[in-house]
Design an enzyme around this catalytic site. Structure first.
Site, mmCIF file in Angstrom:
data_model
loop_
_atom_site.group_PDB
_atom_site.id
_atom_site.type_symbol
_atom_site.label_atom_id
_atom_site.label_comp_id
_atom_site.label_asym_id
_atom_site.label_seq_id
_atom_site.Cartn_x
_atom_site.Cartn_y
_atom_site.Cartn_z
ATOM 1 C CB SER A 231 1.682 64.988 65.072
ATOM 2 O OG SER A 231 1.496 66.367 65.027
ATOM 3 N NE ARG B 99 5.747 63.250 67.502
ATOM 4 C CZ ARG B 99 5.494 64.488 67.071
ATOM 5 N NH1 ARG B 99 4.940 64.676 65.867
ATOM 6 N NH2 ARG B 99 5.795 65.549 67.804
ATOM 7 N NE ARG C 185 7.497 77.449 61.524
ATOM 8 C CZ ARG C 185 6.718 76.385 61.626
ATOM 9 N NH1 ARG C 185 6.501 75.629 60.568
ATOM 10 N NH2 ARG C 185 6.167 76.078 62.777
ATOM 11 C CB SER D 191 7.489 73.743 71.303
ATOM 12 O OG SER D 191 7.941 73.085 70.137
ATOM 13 C CG ASP E 280 -1.214 73.095 64.502
ATOM 14 O OD1 ASP E 280 -0.485 74.082 64.708
ATOM 15 O OD2 ASP E 280 -0.776 71.941 64.380
ATOM 16 C CE LYS F 278 2.555 76.745 66.043
ATOM 17 N NZ LYS F 278 3.288 75.530 66.397
ATOM 18 N NE ARG G 274 -0.837 78.733 60.939
ATOM 19 C CZ ARG G 274 -0.617 77.442 61.142
ATOM 20 N NH1 ARG G 274 -0.807 76.920 62.333
ATOM 21 N NH2 ARG G 274 -0.227 76.661 60.157
ATOM 22 N NE ARG H 229 -2.482 73.127 60.909
ATOM 23 C CZ ARG H 229 -2.884 71.904 60.521
ATOM 24 N NH1 ARG H 229 -4.077 71.727 60.026
ATOM 25 N NH2 ARG H 229 -2.076 70.859 60.655
HETATM 26 C C1 S3P Z 1 3.689 69.531 65.895
HETATM 27 C C2 S3P Z 1 3.728 70.365 66.960
HETATM 28 C C3 S3P Z 1 3.162 71.729 66.964
HETATM 29 C C4 S3P Z 1 2.207 71.961 65.799
HETATM 30 C C5 S3P Z 1 2.736 71.401 64.510
HETATM 31 C C6 S3P Z 1 3.013 69.911 64.640
HETATM 32 C C7 S3P Z 1 4.298 68.193 66.021
HETATM 33 O O1 S3P Z 1 4.217 72.660 66.882
HETATM 34 O O2 S3P Z 1 1.944 73.324 65.647
HETATM 35 O O3 S3P Z 1 1.789 71.610 63.461
HETATM 36 O O4 S3P Z 1 4.017 67.312 65.201
HETATM 37 O O5 S3P Z 1 5.083 67.995 66.967
HETATM 38 P P1 S3P Z 1 4.999 73.125 68.215
HETATM 39 O O6 S3P Z 1 5.396 71.909 68.887
HETATM 40 O O7 S3P Z 1 6.182 73.903 67.771
HETATM 41 O O8 S3P Z 1 4.015 73.960 68.964
#
Ligand code: S3P
Length: 427
Positions: free
Chosen positions: A22, A26, A121, A166, A316, A343, A347, A389
């Site tokens: 993540s 970013r 998705r 989310s 996750d 996801k 899952r 995963r």
């Molecule tokens: C993420 C947020 C999560 C996570 C994903 C990475 C992110 O998803 O499951 O692997 O980097 O913001 P959601 O925000 O949709 O739950």
């Protein structure tokens, strides 16, 4: 390619796992929008983050990649250029949803798509708030999924109450909010990971968090900074569970990000009676990190309930927590986790089908699963569903199952952890 995982001797020693996915995504996105050169160390060189690099290169951002560091030559909030071709986000939900918030405000139109999993998705969850802000964002097949056609517009600030917890939705709206005409706020039903809020502040944006609400003021500039990415707790999770389950194991996992919005697995392992300790806790770049020490604990593991506000902090990790639950005594109930259906694969279905193949007592529910642990799993051949995963979780199961576990296709680990199998072998 098929991979066979079989019983192993104790896992002992010190390891590091790769950088946080993540935060790596970013660092490229915010670096591209900042003025100056953002230097990123411990960047996760995995397929998902490479998709983010590729997308920003197509919009004119120079990104130098070397073994030591990534240099993102930012061009400012209005410096992206119209890509010549469709932006391809591969398997990455984070890339797709976060850049949609940025693209909604650019002065060009572009098309966005991804692989077969991304094509299924849900994107309505970002299309709805971005459209409320005035974005022109259309699903080409009118099914709420990619391909998306996004035409940049002048955006209005909104107070958005998100129906889902989310970080991808929250971040998409906050990024659009950088370009809006007032303060944009997002309120979630439970707090999701807050890396966007923490990092955007580091880049000079005016972001505030108040309970479940994050707000951002429009910005005239972001400023480049240095980012040292902590190791990914979602990747560490496989080795935490492995050490808990393989007799005689003692493992130290160095420099892992333990931001409270991510570290739910530590609390759950403790609730289950697992021996886990945080050492050397510190703050680096606004993110909490620690070394995680784990010891073999199978004999004392008991079932628990995983539900409510903690779910986004371990979303996750649920597949590998389900493996742990199969070895614990008693029942583990996982609920409030309907997000698992959307996801990289479904899952809940994937864990239900695969754990049944290995002889576990599992019942899938609408928003989770109930697992009655009986202290062992058989071997067998499981399906990865092309989900990194799921593959890694069942690789861990294979370390202690009665007979080997064969994973039908393990290549997908390259999405988040290309060196997973070599680290496993090294142990
Ligand atoms: C993420 C947020 C999560 C996570 C994903 C990475 C992110 O998803 O499951 O692997 O980097 O913001 P959601 O925000 O949709 O739950």
């Amino acid at each position: 390619m098929k991979t066979v995982i079989q019983k192993t001797s104790p896992l002992k020693g010190t390891i590091t796992v790769p950088g946080d996915k993540s935060i790596s995504h970013r660092s490229i996105m915010f670096g591209a929008l900042a003025e100056g050169v953002t230097r990123v160390t411990n960047f996760l060189m995995a397929d998902d983050c490479l998709s983010t690099i590729s997308v920003f290169r197509k919009m004119g951002i120079t990104i130098d990649v070397s073994d030591k560091e990534i240099l993102v030559h930012g061009k400012g909030l209005h410096g992206l250029s119209k890509p010549d071709e469709t932006l391809y986000t591969g398997n990455s939900g984070t890339t797709t949803r976060l850049i949609s918030g940025i693209l909604a405000a650019q002065d060009f139109e572009c098309r966005l798509t991804g692989d077969a999993s991304i094509e299924k998705r849900p994107m309505k969850r970002i299309m709805t708030p971005l459209s409320m802000m005035g974005a022109d964002i259309v699903s080409e097949k009118d099914n709420g999924c990619v391909p998306l056609i996004i035409k940049g517009k002048k955006l209005h600030a909104i107070d958005y109450s998100s129906p889902v917890a989310s970080a991808q939705v929250k971040s998409s709206v906050l990024l659009a909010g950088l370009y809006a005409d007032g303060i944009t706020s997002v309120t979630e039903p439970a707090l999701s990971r807050n890396h966007t809020e923490v990092m955007l502040k580091g880049f000079g944006a005016d972001v505030t968090s108040n309970g479940l609400t994050a707000s951002i003021k429009p910005a005239s500039n972001l400023y480049a900074c240095d980012i040292d990415v902590p190791s990914d707790i979602s990747s560490a999770a496989y080795f935490i569970v492995a050490a808990l389950l393989v007799p005689g194991s003692e493992l130290l996992i160095k420099n892992v990000g333990i931001n409270p919005t991510r570290a739910g697995i530590i609390e759950i392992v403790k609730n289950m009676g697992g021996k886990i300790k945080l050492q050397n806790e510190r703050i680096s770049g606004g993110e909490k990190t620690a070394d995680i020490y784990v010891e073999y604990s199978r004999d004392c593991l008991k079932g628990t309930t995983v539900s409510g506000d903690i779910i986004p902090a371990l979303i996750d990790e649920i597949p590998v927590i389900a493996i742990l639950a199969a070895y614990a005594s008693g029942t583990t109930t996982i609920k409030d986790a309907a997000e698992l259906h959307v996801k990289e694969c479904d899952r809940i279905d994937a864990m239900d089908n695969n754990l049944k193949i290995l002889g576990a007592d599992i019942t899938a529910t609408d928003d989770g699963m109930i697992i009655k642990g009986n202290g062992h799993l058989n071997g067998g051949t499981i399906k990865s569903y092309n989900d990194h995963r799921i593959s890694m979780s069942f690789a861990i199961a294979g370390l202690i199952s009665d007979s080997p576990v064969t994973i039908d296709d393990e290549k997908c680990v390259s999405i988040s952890y290309p060196t997973f199998f070599s680290t496993l072998e090294s142990l």
